[in-house]
Every structure is written in C-alpha cells, then in structure tokens.
Design an enzyme around this catalytic site. Structure first.
Site, PDB file in Angstrom:
ATOM      1  N   LYS A 164     -11.729  42.870  28.456  1.00 46.26           N
ATOM      2  CA  LYS A 164     -10.858  42.506  29.582  1.00 46.26           C
ATOM      3  C   LYS A 164      -9.836  41.453  29.162  1.00 46.26           C
ATOM      4  O   LYS A 164      -8.664  41.576  29.464  1.00 46.26           O
ATOM      5  CB  LYS A 164     -11.676  41.919  30.750  1.00 46.26           C
ATOM      6  N   ARG A 224     -16.160  39.401  41.072  1.00 49.67           N
ATOM      7  CA  ARG A 224     -17.399  39.811  40.419  1.00 49.67           C
ATOM      8  C   ARG A 224     -18.503  40.133  41.407  1.00 49.67           C
ATOM      9  O   ARG A 224     -19.593  40.511  40.987  1.00 49.67           O
ATOM     10  CB  ARG A 224     -17.881  38.672  39.529  1.00 49.67           C
ATOM     11  N   ARG A 242     -20.033  39.917  16.662  1.00 55.92           N
ATOM     12  CA  ARG A 242     -19.272  38.664  16.827  1.00 55.92           C
ATOM     13  C   ARG A 242     -20.111  37.466  16.397  1.00 55.92           C
ATOM     14  O   ARG A 242     -19.614  36.547  15.762  1.00 55.92           O
ATOM     15  CB  ARG A 242     -18.871  38.472  18.297  1.00 55.92           C
ATOM     16  N   ARG A 250     -18.166  30.187  22.125  1.00 53.68           N
ATOM     17  CA  ARG A 250     -18.689  30.039  23.489  1.00 53.68           C
ATOM     18  C   ARG A 250     -20.203  29.926  23.485  1.00 53.68           C
ATOM     19  O   ARG A 250     -20.891  30.722  22.850  1.00 53.68           O
ATOM     20  CB  ARG A 250     -18.271  31.244  24.336  1.00 53.68           C
ATOM     21  N   ARG A 267     -26.282  38.668  31.395  1.00 56.26           N
ATOM     22  CA  ARG A 267     -24.995  38.912  32.055  1.00 56.26           C
ATOM     23  C   ARG A 267     -24.821  40.391  32.392  1.00 56.26           C
ATOM     24  O   ARG A 267     -24.193  40.740  33.386  1.00 56.26           O
ATOM     25  CB  ARG A 267     -23.843  38.413  31.175  1.00 56.26           C
TER      26      ARG A 267
END
Ligand code: AMP
Length: 189
Positions: free
Chosen positions: A13, A88, A127, A135, A146
């Site tokens: 996103k 959300r 990642r 983060r 999440r």
C-alpha cells in the site's frame, strides 16, 4: 482525486500510495506514519498508541477519525488525497463516509491490493533477513497478529465498498511496476 489504498499489512500500500501521490501531486496520508511520528512526542496518548502498534492491534476508532478529520481539512488536501492504512474498521469507514458528506465531497475509488497470507509472511521474512526494516512491529510474530486483525476487522470493508461500487481489485502479487500500471489504467479509465 480521493483514493483509499486498501489491503493487508505488507501488500505494498505504502509503495503504491507514494507513487500515486507523486503522479497526482496530492498527499499520501499514512495513518501508520502519522501515529509513528506522534509516538515521538512522548505524550500519554502517544505512549498508548506505541504499545498498541507493537502488539499489532488497532488504535481506537475515535482517535483515528479525529486524526483524519483534522488532516483532510489542511490546505494540501484541497485537490484530493490518498488514504494509506485508513479506514481499517467498519466504524472508521462509516465515519469517513460521514466526513465526506460533511465536507461535501466523495471518494473516487477504493483500490484493493489483493495478496495472500502466505506471500505476506514470505515477504516479511525476507525483509527481516535483509534487515531492511527499522519498524519495531515488523516481525513475523507481529505480522501474524496483524493478519488476524486484518481478516477480522478490516476485510469486512470489502463488501461495504463493493456495495457502494467504489471497490477496484488489483492483483498485488504482481511486481510493483505491473501493479502501478494496473492502478493507472483504473484511474485513467
Ligand atoms: P501501518 O503502517 O499502516 O501498517 O500501521 C501500523 C500500525 O499503526 C497498525 O498495526 C496499527 O496499530 C496502527 N494503525 C495504523 N492505521 C490505523 C487505523 N486506521 N486504525 C487503527 N490503527 C491503525
């Protein structure tokens, strides 16, 4: 142009929102970024948000709607905006709809980046291995939490926006430039 970029965590996103922001010269409003910036202020609210974010849970709807209401009234949003990470929950989507009515405007499109869970877990693991993320909520464990939150609370927005004929689905499994081209064709047509 008033857009929502919608999708699960890690779907891309932010990447697509920033490309669109540049192409259309309108701001990218990432509620995650706004919250992360706020956590640096050290206020009580900021500390509470940081704890919620680290657990992969959602900050409450009232706080999020107040942030968005304030942000979209700033002059740089006069020509439109790209919402990245908001709404959300159904309550946020309904609140946003009420704000659009209040400001006598409307969303143009809600672009869904569809990516399956397995691919998201694979991407985040890559990642983390490459140490690309700074983060504190970017860990495989938090991502799993999440994703549960996404399926429970955020995915129900898909039928909500489908009913309003705003939803445009894009295959987010494709490379970045293909996703970008597909979104451009939706917006151009
Ligand atoms: P993001 O950068 O969009 O992945 O957001 C990071 C974290 O910020 C999320 O996991 C939530 O804890 C919080 N957050 C961001 N946007 C929202 C929102 N619209 N509603 C509630 N919490 C949010």
């Amino acid at each position: 142009m008033r857009l929502v970029i919608f999708g699960p965590p890690g779907a891309g996103k932010g990447t697509q929102a920033s490309i669109l922001a540049e192409n259309y010269a309108i701001p990218q409003l990432s509620t995650g970024d706004i919250l992360r910036e706020a956590t640096e202020t050290g206020s009580e609210l900021a500390k509470r948000s940081a704890a919620i974010m680290n657990e992969g849970k959602l900050v409450d709807d009232k706080t999020m709607l107040a942030i968005i209401e304030e942000r979209i009234q700033r002059p740089d949003c006069a020509g439109g905006f790209i919402l990245d990470g908001f709404p959300r929950t159904l309550a946020q989507a309904k609140g946003l709809e009420a704000l659009m009515v209040k400001f006598d405007t409307a969303l143009d499109h809600v672009i869904e980046l569809a990516v399956d869970d397995e691919e998201l877990i694979h991407r985040i693991a890559a990642r983390v291995r490459a140490s690309e993320s700074s983060r504190s909520d970017d860990t495989p464990e938090t991502l799993r939490k999440r994703l549960v939150v996404y399926h429970d609370q955020t995915a129900p927005l898909l039928p909500f926006y489908e009913e309003r004929q705003l939803l445009r689905k894009v295959d987010g499994m494709k490379p970045v430039h293909e996703v970008k081209a597909r979104i451009a064709s939706i917006l151009g047509g």
